[in-house]
Design a protein around this motif. Structure first.
Motif, PDB file in Angstrom:
ATOM      1  N   MET A 184     -39.879  34.770  13.761  1.00 37.11           N
ATOM      2  CA  MET A 184     -41.199  34.064  14.305  1.00 37.11           C
ATOM      3  C   MET A 184     -41.927  35.215  15.089  1.00 37.11           C
ATOM      4  SD  MET A 184     -39.697  30.519  15.557  1.00 37.11           S
ATOM      5  CE  MET A 184     -41.132  29.587  15.569  1.00 37.11           C
ATOM      6  N   ASN A 185     -41.652  36.582  14.904  1.00 35.71           N
ATOM      7  CA  ASN A 185     -42.174  37.647  15.820  1.00 35.71           C
ATOM      8  C   ASN A 185     -43.552  37.774  15.679  1.00 35.71           C
ATOM      9  OD1 ASN A 185     -41.888  39.660  17.443  1.00 35.71           O
ATOM     10  ND2 ASN A 185     -41.594  41.271  15.844  1.00 35.71           N
ATOM     11  N   GLY A 186     -44.461  37.069  14.773  1.00 40.35           N
ATOM     12  CA  GLY A 186     -45.807  37.408  14.509  1.00 40.35           C
ATOM     13  C   GLY A 186     -46.600  36.375  15.210  1.00 40.35           C
ATOM     14  N   LEU A 187     -46.034  35.255  16.051  1.00 39.06           N
ATOM     15  CA  LEU A 187     -46.637  34.358  16.517  1.00 39.06           C
ATOM     16  C   LEU A 187     -47.448  34.863  17.865  1.00 39.06           C
ATOM     17  CD1 LEU A 187     -44.265  31.116  16.727  1.00 39.06           C
ATOM     18  CD2 LEU A 187     -45.943  32.039  14.757  1.00 39.06           C
ATOM     19  N   LEU A 188     -48.635  34.626  17.844  1.00 36.59           N
ATOM     20  CA  LEU A 188     -49.476  35.070  19.174  1.00 36.59           C
ATOM     21  C   LEU A 188     -49.664  34.203  20.125  1.00 36.59           C
ATOM     22  CD1 LEU A 188     -52.556  36.764  16.875  1.00 36.59           C
ATOM     23  CD2 LEU A 188     -50.535  37.922  17.880  1.00 36.59           C
ATOM     24  N   ASN A 189     -49.693  34.412  21.365  1.00 37.90           N
ATOM     25  CA  ASN A 189     -49.756  33.737  22.465  1.00 37.90           C
ATOM     26  C   ASN A 189     -51.302  33.419  22.797  1.00 37.90           C
ATOM     27  OD1 ASN A 189     -49.288  32.541  25.110  1.00 37.90           O
ATOM     28  ND2 ASN A 189     -49.797  34.093  25.966  1.00 37.90           N
ATOM     29  N   VAL A 190     -51.383  32.278  23.033  1.00 38.80           N
ATOM     30  CA  VAL A 190     -52.765  31.312  23.371  1.00 38.80           C
ATOM     31  C   VAL A 190     -52.506  30.789  24.506  1.00 38.80           C
ATOM     32  CG1 VAL A 190     -53.780  31.706  21.164  1.00 38.80           C
ATOM     33  CG2 VAL A 190     -52.572  29.774  21.661  1.00 38.80           C
ATOM     34  N   SER A 191     -51.762  31.110  25.385  1.00 39.96           N
ATOM     35  CA  SER A 191     -51.367  30.421  26.637  1.00 39.96           C
ATOM     36  C   SER A 191     -52.184  30.257  27.806  1.00 39.96           C
ATOM     37  CB  SER A 191     -50.127  30.776  27.308  1.00 39.96           C
ATOM     38  OG  SER A 191     -49.072  30.959  26.429  1.00 39.96           O
ATOM     39  N   LEU A 192     -52.584  29.386  28.466  1.00 37.80           N
ATOM     40  CA  LEU A 192     -53.253  29.300  29.940  1.00 37.80           C
ATOM     41  C   LEU A 192     -52.631  29.123  30.903  1.00 37.80           C
ATOM     42  CD1 LEU A 192     -56.363  27.116  28.205  1.00 37.80           C
ATOM     43  CD2 LEU A 192     -56.447  29.708  28.680  1.00 37.80           C
ATOM     44  N   LEU A 193     -52.062  30.236  31.345  1.00 36.01           N
ATOM     45  CA  LEU A 193     -51.181  30.117  32.634  1.00 36.01           C
ATOM     46  C   LEU A 193     -51.635  30.611  33.701  1.00 36.01           C
ATOM     47  CD1 LEU A 193     -47.494  30.895  30.829  1.00 36.01           C
ATOM     48  CD2 LEU A 193     -48.667  28.561  31.306  1.00 36.01           C
ATOM     49  N   ALA A 194     -51.232  30.240  35.015  1.00 34.56           N
ATOM     50  CA  ALA A 194     -51.389  30.777  36.488  1.00 34.56           C
ATOM     51  C   ALA A 194     -50.229  30.858  37.246  1.00 34.56           C
ATOM     52  CB  ALA A 194     -52.562  29.956  37.030  1.00 34.56           C
ATOM     53  N   GLY A 195     -49.579  31.734  37.334  1.00 30.64           N
ATOM     54  CA  GLY A 195     -48.303  31.885  38.301  1.00 30.64           C
ATOM     55  C   GLY A 195     -47.279  30.919  37.496  1.00 30.64           C
ATOM     56  N   GLY A 196     -47.329  31.150  36.302  1.00 30.42           N
ATOM     57  CA  GLY A 196     -46.034  30.729  35.502  1.00 30.42           C
ATOM     58  C   GLY A 196     -46.150  28.960  35.325  1.00 30.42           C
ATOM     59  N   ALA A 197     -47.559  28.493  35.376  1.00 30.22           N
ATOM     60  CA  ALA A 197     -47.519  27.112  35.018  1.00 30.22           C
ATOM     61  C   ALA A 197     -48.930  27.016  34.161  1.00 30.22           C
ATOM     62  CB  ALA A 197     -47.674  26.377  36.443  1.00 30.22           C
ATOM     63  N   GLY A 198     -48.847  25.795  33.253  1.00 28.95           N
ATOM     64  CA  GLY A 198     -49.828  25.593  32.506  1.00 28.95           C
ATOM     65  C   GLY A 198     -49.672  25.395  31.151  1.00 28.95           C
ATOM     66  N   ALA A 199     -50.434  25.301  30.247  1.00 30.22           N
ATOM     67  CA  ALA A 199     -49.924  25.116  28.720  1.00 30.22           C
ATOM     68  C   ALA A 199     -49.420  26.433  28.101  1.00 30.22           C
ATOM     69  CB  ALA A 199     -51.401  24.642  28.049  1.00 30.22           C
ATOM     70  N   VAL A 200     -48.601  26.390  27.260  1.00 32.39           N
ATOM     71  CA  VAL A 200     -48.117  27.501  26.527  1.00 32.39           C
ATOM     72  C   VAL A 200     -48.169  27.161  25.166  1.00 32.39           C
ATOM     73  CG1 VAL A 200     -46.155  28.954  26.059  1.00 32.39           C
ATOM     74  CG2 VAL A 200     -46.501  27.867  28.290  1.00 32.39           C
ATOM     75  N   SER A 201     -48.782  28.235  24.319  1.00 35.06           N
ATOM     76  CA  SER A 201     -48.906  27.816  22.738  1.00 35.06           C
ATOM     77  C   SER A 201     -48.813  29.210  22.012  1.00 35.06           C
ATOM     78  CB  SER A 201     -50.199  27.447  22.493  1.00 35.06           C
ATOM     79  OG  SER A 201     -50.320  27.047  21.166  1.00 35.06           O
ATOM     80  N   TYR A 202     -47.954  29.357  21.199  1.00 36.02           N
ATOM     81  CA  TYR A 202     -47.700  30.398  20.250  1.00 36.02           C
ATOM     82  C   TYR A 202     -48.014  29.763  18.877  1.00 36.02           C
ATOM     83  CZ  TYR A 202     -44.890  31.896  24.022  1.00 36.02           C
ATOM     84  OH  TYR A 202     -44.224  32.409  25.252  1.00 36.02           O
ATOM     85  N   THR A 203     -48.827  30.892  18.162  1.00 37.50           N
ATOM     86  CA  THR A 203     -49.414  30.316  16.684  1.00 37.50           C
ATOM     87  C   THR A 203     -49.392  31.394  15.777  1.00 37.50           C
ATOM     88  OG1 THR A 203     -51.019  29.007  15.595  1.00 37.50           O
ATOM     89  CG2 THR A 203     -51.858  30.627  17.276  1.00 37.50           C
ATOM     90  N   GLY A 204     -49.035  31.160  14.569  1.00 35.23           N
ATOM     91  CA  GLY A 204     -49.266  32.304  13.547  1.00 35.23           C
ATOM     92  C   GLY A 204     -48.446  31.687  12.396  1.00 35.23           C
ATOM     93  N   THR A 205     -47.923  32.710  11.412  1.00 35.77           N
ATOM     94  CA  THR A 205     -47.158  32.528  10.322  1.00 35.77           C
ATOM     95  C   THR A 205     -45.334  32.836  10.549  1.00 35.77           C
ATOM     96  OG1 THR A 205     -47.501  34.659   9.596  1.00 35.77           O
ATOM     97  CG2 THR A 205     -48.970  33.006   8.969  1.00 35.77           C
ATOM     98  N   THR A 206     -44.454  32.337   9.804  1.00 38.37           N
ATOM     99  CA  THR A 206     -43.252  32.567   9.881  1.00 38.37           C
ATOM    100  C   THR A 206     -42.722  32.693   8.543  1.00 38.37           C
ATOM    101  OG1 THR A 206     -42.665  30.140  10.010  1.00 38.37           O
ATOM    102  CG2 THR A 206     -42.812  31.239  12.036  1.00 38.37           C
ATOM    103  N   SER A 207     -41.632  33.566   8.438  1.00 42.00           N
ATOM    104  CA  SER A 207     -41.108  33.580   6.947  1.00 42.00           C
ATOM    105  C   SER A 207     -39.769  33.890   7.082  1.00 42.00           C
ATOM    106  CB  SER A 207     -41.787  35.073   6.354  1.00 42.00           C
ATOM    107  OG  SER A 207     -41.530  35.984   7.073  1.00 42.00           O
TER     108      SER A 207
END
Length: 207
Positions: A184-207
């Motif tokens: 899962m090393n290819g997943l990119l972060n698209v998080s919207l965080l402030a001070g360690g709080a908020g939405a976290v999302s990693y998206t990409g391809t796995t193999s």
């Protein structure tokens, strides 16, 4: 009175008995050989982690997040071929149950899923999807990632252990344990965080 040289000599009786033993042993060995059954086949080592798009997302608080896979995990059985031939080959359909699913992050810490440990089914020679998704609690994320949008801590691998039942022959079956690892090393972060709080999302391809 029996004179010497008449009748049956004692040594002759013993000698005759010795000759009869191998004959009996040979006769008894015939049905044993005829009852020999087909040996159990070894577990097939052809199940692989499949290539697919993955989204690992959740909400974070105090630099900790609950992350869940928003898509099924792909199970690739194409390396098995069809394996259809005589009655002692594996049948194409197989079943399994997930016994463990582990997410490992780039900081080396691993987290076991609390859900998704469920049964599934597949077909030899085909690509399928595991029926359940996985969720991982209290996953540590980088509290400073709101400054760059690129956390230093990211998903590395997903490891899933399954107990698979393969059917073969005339109603016979074997149970095999397989551990599959997705990169899962290819997943990119698209998080919207402030001070360690908020939405976290990693998206990409796995193999």
């Amino acid at each position: 009175m029996i004179k010497k040289g008449q009748g049956t000599d004692r040594r002759t009786i013993v000698k005759g008995a010795a000759w009869s033993v191998p004959v009996l042993a040979t006769a008894l060995s015939v049905p044993t050989a005829a009852a020999t059954t087909q040996p159990e086949p070894p577990c097939p080592g052809c199940l692989n982690p499949g290539f697919g798009v993955s989204v690992l997302a959740g909400l974070a608080a105090s630099s900790r997040a609950t992350l869940a896979l928003a898509n099924p995990v792909i199970l690739d059985a194409t390396d098995c071929g069809t394996l259809i031939g005589n009655i002692f080959d594996f049948q194409p359909a197989f079943t399994y149950i997930v016994t463990k699913a582990t997410l490992t992050m780039s900081d080396g810490v691993s987290y076991d899923s609390t859900v998704g440990l469920a049964p599934g089914a597949g077909v030899l020679g085909a690509v399928g999807a595991m029926p359940a998704v996985f969720a991982f609690n209290n996953v540590r994320i980088d509290s400073n990632n709101f400054r760059t949008g690129l956390p230093r801590i990211s998903p590395q691998t997903l490891s899933v252990t399954i107990k698979t039942t393969f059917k073969w022959g005339l109603g016979a079956q074997i149970i095999c344990e397989n551990t599959l690892v997705w990169n899962m090393n290819g997943l990119l972060n698209v998080s919207l965080l402030a001070g360690g709080a908020g939405a976290v999302s990693y998206t990409g391809t796995t193999s």
